[in-house]
Design an enzyme around this catalytic site. Structure first.
Site, PDB file in Angstrom:
ATOM      1  CE  LYS A  34      -0.301  -0.190   5.047  1.00  0.00           C
ATOM      2  NZ  LYS A  34      -1.142  -0.559   6.208  1.00  0.00           N
ATOM      3  NE  ARG A 129      -6.431   0.938  12.283  1.00  0.00           N
ATOM      4  CZ  ARG A 129      -5.208   0.756  11.792  1.00  0.00           C
ATOM      5  NH1 ARG A 129      -4.292   1.705  11.914  1.00  0.00           N
ATOM      6  NH2 ARG A 129      -4.867  -0.369  11.196  1.00  0.00           N
ATOM      7  CE1 TYR A 250      13.940  31.256   4.322  1.00  0.00           C
ATOM      8  CE2 TYR A 250      14.024  28.894   3.909  1.00  0.00           C
ATOM      9  CZ  TYR A 250      13.840  30.190   3.448  1.00  0.00           C
ATOM     10  OH  TYR A 250      13.547  30.409   2.134  1.00  0.00           O
ATOM     11  CG  MET A 298      10.269  23.804  -0.835  1.00  0.00           C
ATOM     12  SD  MET A 298       9.324  24.959  -1.832  1.00  0.00           S
ATOM     13  CE  MET A 298       8.062  25.473  -0.685  1.00  0.00           C
TER      14      MET A 298
HETATM   15  C1  LIG Z   1      -0.282  -1.672   6.759  1.00  0.00           C
HETATM   16  C2  LIG Z   1      -0.807  -2.960   7.277  1.00  0.00           C
HETATM   17  C3  LIG Z   1       0.044  -4.034   7.538  1.00  0.00           C
HETATM   18  C4  LIG Z   1       1.559  -3.930   7.440  1.00  0.00           C
HETATM   19  O1  LIG Z   1       2.034  -3.335   8.616  1.00  0.00           O
HETATM   20  P1  LIG Z   1       3.623  -3.180   8.902  1.00  0.00           P
HETATM   21  O2  LIG Z   1       3.687  -2.631  10.269  1.00  0.00           O
HETATM   22  O3  LIG Z   1       4.128  -2.222   7.883  1.00  0.00           O
HETATM   23  O4  LIG Z   1       4.200  -4.538   8.756  1.00  0.00           O
HETATM   24  C5  LIG Z   1      -0.512  -5.234   7.931  1.00  0.00           C
HETATM   25  N1  LIG Z   1      -1.853  -5.361   8.090  1.00  0.00           N
HETATM   26  C6  LIG Z   1      -2.703  -4.336   7.867  1.00  0.00           C
HETATM   27  C7  LIG Z   1      -4.157  -4.541   8.068  1.00  0.00           C
HETATM   28  C8  LIG Z   1      -2.219  -3.102   7.480  1.00  0.00           C
HETATM   29  O5  LIG Z   1      -3.066  -2.093   7.277  1.00  0.00           O
END
Ligand SMILES: *Cc1c(COP(=O)(O)O)cnc(C)c1O
Length: 354
Positions: A34, A129, A250, A298
């Site tokens: 992702k 969550r 800065y 930047m």
């Molecule tokens: C992003 C995610 C993972 C991977 O988590 P890491 O800490 O990067 O290994 C696994 N399961 C779910 C449901 C996630 O959203």
């Protein structure tokens, strides 16, 4: 051309995937790609991870990109679909989907897939969550089990505290109470893979460890046998000789107490380098470890090259990579490696080495 570039080492992805298999030898692997593969480029990462058993993404568009590139492994939508109409794409592209609430459950039950689906039923084991509450879980499971739209069910949860010792104990109690043993399970993210062996189960879901950063604050990625995949590399575009009392950048946040040589590096927060990184954040110039000076701008930042006399305009700079772990930069900036890797911006060219 500006010297800033993100090098992506495909063989390091394969190495880290093999390391996942060493930690969890009896589990199949869902490689989490992702967020543009944590900033590495979805298809760059997929090539390095082509031996994985499955992929996981957030959006249908990412899943389609994997299919269009020819990947035939299962592709899991980690948060399921966001509306009923996406079920058509789940069917067309043979995607796997998470069901984590009643509406998603109805979308699956009311869809008309040409091929029955592989569904991950998500339990809220305490993170609060996503996922069904423990008391709702059996009913959701029963509805999916009796649906002709579903050919395979995998029971899933996500841990809130897998990065601390014993952090999964309470959640695993809920898992044991609620998930029937006759179904396959997917529980573990990277932190659980490296230090909660009792959670590995049938399918592990590594993300960050595949990219060679640590999932556990107290353990370095190299101590976990992981190799960095991304090297954020740039060069010096100017050198300043400053006197005692002179400031850099800065806000004049850094003032020299003695004469110093300062290298100006072509990398700033518009490239994804954290603006919060204070003076003292590790950086390497011409192969030598040193520190940043003053506020990140930047497009530029400053490095102390007083003790690196050979450093000159054009010298190579490593912002993070093999020599400067991204986790060390993250720690200095008060964040985690995940955020820095994901934050590299589109204007940074990527070069893939295999
Ligand atoms: C992003 C995610 C993972 C991977 O988590 P890491 O800490 O990067 O290994 C696994 N399961 C779910 C449901 C996630 O959203």
């Amino acid at each position: 051309m500006r010297p800033l570039v993100a090098h992506i080492e495909e063989s390091a992805l394969a190495h880290n995937l093999a390391q996942v298999r060493r930690y969890a030898p009896r589990s199949k692997v869902i490689a989490v790609v992702k967020a543009n593969a944590y900033g590495h480029g979805l298809l760059n990462a997929a090539r390095g991870l082509k031996e994985t058993d499955a992929f996981a993404v957030l959006n249908v568009s990412e899943a389609i990109a994997l299919r269009d590139a020819g990947y035939q492994q299962p592709v899991l939508l980690l948060e399921g679909v966001f509306s009923a109409d996406e079920m058509t794409l789940v069917d067309r592209y043979h995607l796997d989907t998470v069901v984590s609430h009643q509406a998603q459950l109805s979308w699956v039950l009311d869809s008309a897939p040409n091929i029955p689906l592989r569904v991950y039923l998500k339990l809220d084991s305490g993170m609060h969550r996503l996922g069904f509450q423990p008391r709702e879980y059996a009913h959701a499971l029963q509805q999916l089990t009796s649906s002709a739209n579903v050919r395979e069910l995998i029971l899933m949860t996500h841990f809130a505290n897998a990065d601390v010792a014993d952090g999964t104990a309470a959640a695993m109690q809920v898992v044991a109470q609620v998930m029937p043993a006759s179904y396959a399970r997917s529980l573990a993210n990277s932190a659980a893979i490296v230090q909660q062996a009792h959670t590995h189960a049938d399918w592990v879901r590594p993300g960050i460890m595949l990219y060679g950063a640590t999932p556990v604050a107290e353990k370095s990625a190299s101590s976990l046998g992981l190799k960095p995949v991304m090297t954020l590399q740039s060069g010096l575009i100017a050198v300043q000789q400053i006197a005692a009392g002179d400031s850099v950048g800065y806000g004049s946040l850094f003032t020299a107490d003695k004469p110093k040589r300062v290298g100006i590096v072509a990398c700033g927060y518009a490239d994804g380098y954290p603006r919060h990184a204070p003076t003292g954040t590790p950086i390497a110039v011409a192969g030598h470890l040193t520190r940043t000076l003053g506020r990140v701008s930047m497009d530029m930042l400053a490095a102390d090259i007083t003790d690196i006399p050979q450093a000159a305009i054009g010298s190579t700079v490593e912002l993070w990579g093999e020599q400067v772990p991204v986790d060390d930069v993250a720690q200095a900036a008060g964040t985690i490696g995940y955020e820095l890797l994901c934050a590299v911006t589109a204007r940074v060219p990527m070069i893939v080495t295999s």
